[in-house]
Write a protein that holds these residues in place. Structure first.
Motif, PDB file in Angstrom:
ATOM      1  N   ARG A   5      73.582  76.989  58.105  1.00 60.43           N
ATOM      2  CA  ARG A   5      74.638  77.839  57.551  1.00 60.43           C
ATOM      3  C   ARG A   5      75.921  77.044  57.528  1.00 60.43           C
ATOM      4  NH1 ARG A   5      73.354  83.476  60.790  1.00 60.43           N
ATOM      5  NH2 ARG A   5      71.588  84.071  59.461  1.00 60.43           N
ATOM      6  N   THR A   6      76.714  77.279  56.498  1.00 55.84           N
ATOM      7  CA  THR A   6      77.990  76.577  56.386  1.00 55.84           C
ATOM      8  C   THR A   6      79.056  77.533  55.890  1.00 55.84           C
ATOM      9  OG1 THR A   6      79.037  74.565  55.492  1.00 55.84           O
ATOM     10  CG2 THR A   6      77.609  75.775  53.985  1.00 55.84           C
ATOM     11  N   LEU A   7      80.309  77.267  56.243  1.00 59.96           N
ATOM     12  CA  LEU A   7      81.390  78.118  55.757  1.00 59.96           C
ATOM     13  C   LEU A   7      81.961  77.547  54.458  1.00 59.96           C
ATOM     14  CD1 LEU A   7      83.103  80.706  56.694  1.00 59.96           C
ATOM     15  CD2 LEU A   7      84.934  79.016  56.675  1.00 59.96           C
ATOM     16  N   GLY A  79      70.896  77.719  53.631  1.00 55.32           N
ATOM     17  CA  GLY A  79      69.833  77.037  52.892  1.00 55.32           C
ATOM     18  C   GLY A  79      69.471  75.723  53.558  1.00 55.32           C
ATOM     19  N   GLU A  80      68.490  75.042  52.973  1.00 55.23           N
ATOM     20  CA  GLU A  80      68.084  73.732  53.474  1.00 55.23           C
ATOM     21  C   GLU A  80      69.294  72.787  53.403  1.00 55.23           C
ATOM     22  OE1 GLU A  80      65.255  72.477  54.686  1.00 55.23           O
ATOM     23  OE2 GLU A  80      64.043  74.297  54.444  1.00 55.23           O
ATOM     24  N   ASN A  81      69.603  72.152  54.511  1.00 58.44           N
ATOM     25  CA  ASN A  81      70.714  71.186  54.542  1.00 58.44           C
ATOM     26  C   ASN A  81      71.997  71.739  53.937  1.00 58.44           C
ATOM     27  OD1 ASN A  81      69.737  68.946  55.817  1.00 58.44           O
ATOM     28  ND2 ASN A  81      68.967  67.990  53.944  1.00 58.44           N
ATOM     29  N   ALA A  82      72.287  73.004  54.200  1.00 60.30           N
ATOM     30  CA  ALA A  82      73.383  73.691  53.509  1.00 60.30           C
ATOM     31  C   ALA A  82      74.727  72.973  53.652  1.00 60.30           C
ATOM     32  CB  ALA A  82      73.505  75.122  54.027  1.00 60.30           C
ATOM     33  N   GLY A 118      84.588  73.469  52.327  1.00 60.01           N
ATOM     34  CA  GLY A 118      83.245  73.521  52.907  1.00 60.01           C
ATOM     35  C   GLY A 118      83.230  72.821  54.240  1.00 60.01           C
ATOM     36  N   SER A 119      82.541  73.389  55.212  1.00 61.90           N
ATOM     37  CA  SER A 119      82.438  72.757  56.534  1.00 61.90           C
ATOM     38  C   SER A 119      81.877  71.348  56.376  1.00 61.90           C
ATOM     39  CB  SER A 119      81.493  73.550  57.436  1.00 61.90           C
ATOM     40  OG  SER A 119      81.848  74.907  57.476  1.00 61.90           O
ATOM     41  N   ASP A 120      82.361  70.421  57.229  1.00 65.07           N
ATOM     42  CA  ASP A 120      81.951  69.025  57.064  1.00 65.07           C
ATOM     43  C   ASP A 120      80.938  68.532  58.090  1.00 65.07           C
ATOM     44  OD1 ASP A 120      83.490  68.781  59.331  1.00 65.07           O
ATOM     45  OD2 ASP A 120      85.003  67.464  58.440  1.00 65.07           O
ATOM     46  N   SER A 121      80.534  69.391  59.025  1.00 60.75           N
ATOM     47  CA  SER A 121      79.548  68.973  60.037  1.00 60.75           C
ATOM     48  C   SER A 121      78.959  70.230  60.660  1.00 60.75           C
ATOM     49  CB  SER A 121      80.232  68.148  61.133  1.00 60.75           C
ATOM     50  OG  SER A 121      81.130  68.983  61.858  1.00 60.75           O
ATOM     51  N   ALA A 122      77.885  70.042  61.426  1.00 60.96           N
ATOM     52  CA  ALA A 122      77.264  71.193  62.090  1.00 60.96           C
ATOM     53  C   ALA A 122      78.245  71.842  63.064  1.00 60.96           C
ATOM     54  CB  ALA A 122      75.998  70.755  62.827  1.00 60.96           C
ATOM     55  N   ALA A 123      79.010  71.005  63.778  1.00 61.85           N
ATOM     56  CA  ALA A 123      79.961  71.548  64.752  1.00 61.85           C
ATOM     57  C   ALA A 123      81.067  72.336  64.052  1.00 61.85           C
ATOM     58  CB  ALA A 123      80.560  70.411  65.587  1.00 61.85           C
ATOM     59  N   SER A 124      81.591  71.798  62.940  1.00 65.47           N
ATOM     60  CA  SER A 124      82.659  72.552  62.271  1.00 65.47           C
ATOM     61  C   SER A 124      82.096  73.785  61.584  1.00 65.47           C
ATOM     62  CB  SER A 124      83.491  71.675  61.332  1.00 65.47           C
ATOM     63  OG  SER A 124      82.723  71.134  60.327  1.00 65.47           O
ATOM     64  N   ALA A 125      80.879  73.725  61.085  1.00 63.80           N
ATOM     65  CA  ALA A 125      80.271  74.914  60.470  1.00 63.80           C
ATOM     66  C   ALA A 125      80.174  76.039  61.498  1.00 63.80           C
ATOM     67  CB  ALA A 125      78.890  74.584  59.914  1.00 63.80           C
ATOM     68  N   GLU A 126      79.746  75.702  62.694  1.00 65.23           N
ATOM     69  CA  GLU A 126      79.609  76.732  63.728  1.00 65.23           C
ATOM     70  C   GLU A 126      80.966  77.358  64.067  1.00 65.23           C
ATOM     71  OE1 GLU A 126      76.883  75.529  66.759  1.00 65.23           O
ATOM     72  OE2 GLU A 126      77.769  76.943  68.173  1.00 65.23           O
ATOM     73  N   VAL A 129      82.342  79.349  60.778  1.00 66.18           N
ATOM     74  CA  VAL A 129      81.632  80.607  60.489  1.00 66.18           C
ATOM     75  C   VAL A 129      82.098  81.674  61.469  1.00 66.18           C
ATOM     76  CG1 VAL A 129      79.383  81.757  60.574  1.00 66.18           C
ATOM     77  CG2 VAL A 129      79.609  79.592  59.345  1.00 66.18           C
ATOM     78  N   SER A 130      82.176  81.325  62.743  1.00 67.31           N
ATOM     79  CA  SER A 130      82.561  82.346  63.726  1.00 67.31           C
ATOM     80  C   SER A 130      84.073  82.628  63.709  1.00 67.31           C
ATOM     81  CB  SER A 130      82.082  81.982  65.127  1.00 67.31           C
ATOM     82  OG  SER A 130      82.661  80.782  65.526  1.00 67.31           O
TER      83      SER A 130
END
Ligand code: GDP
Ligand code: MG
Length: 141
Positions: A5-7, A79-82, A118-126, A129-130
């Motif tokens: 998931r990504t923001l 999605g896959e590799n969102a 768009g979020s640029d990494s898994a950490a920033s996406a998390e 999103v929250s």
């Protein structure tokens, strides 16, 4: 590959241009699903907190001013590799450097008004999103 998931944010310039639907369509055609979304007018405090990592940058004040200049659409794409898929669809930060066919190449005017976030990494996406959505606001598939 993993489902991520990504923001994503459709910024004030793209909302003003009335191209929300065209941008959403690109995400959907690429196989990304919208699992949460809302249209909001960001307060200065909310925008500053969102871009806290850029606080010391010379463009911070302009960025916050721009992001609060009109409504935005905030959403979670799944999605896959969102995370990377979304960044690829967006194109480079500066639309003049963005590949042809990307959202920023097609809809953005300048590095300030560049249509999407768009979020640029898994950490920033998390984190991102929250920052905008509670767990109950995200519609799991
Ligand atoms: P992004 O992840 O591609 O959105 O880029 P960054 O995280 O590096 O920067 C956040 C936002 O700040 C960008 O989308 C731009 O709108 C803005 N920005 C970044 N770099 C510059 C710059 O050098 N000048 C100005 N005016 N704005 C910038
Ligand atoms: Mg960024």
């Amino acid at each position: 590959m993993a489902v991520e998931r990504t923001l994503s944010i459709i910024k004030p310039d793209a909302v003003a241009k009335n191209v929300i639907g065209e941008i959403e369509s690109r995400f959907e055609k690429a196989g990304l699903r919208i699992v949460a979304m809302k249209m909001v007018q960001l307060s200065q405090e909310k925008a500053e907190g969102f871009y806290a990592e850029h606080k010391e940058r010379p463009f911070f004040k302009d960025l916050v001013e721009f992001m609060t200049s009109g409504p935005v659409v905030v959403q979670v794409l799944e999605g896959e590799n969102a995370i990377l898929a979304n960044r690829d669809l967006m194109g480079a930060t500066n639309p003049k450097e963005a590949d042809a066919g990307t959202i920023r190449a097609d809809f953005a005017e300048s590095i300030d008004a560049n249509a999407v976030h768009g979020s640029d990494s898994a950490a920033s996406a998390e984190r991102e999103v929250s920052y905008f959505f509670s767990a109950e606001e995200i519609c799991a598939r």
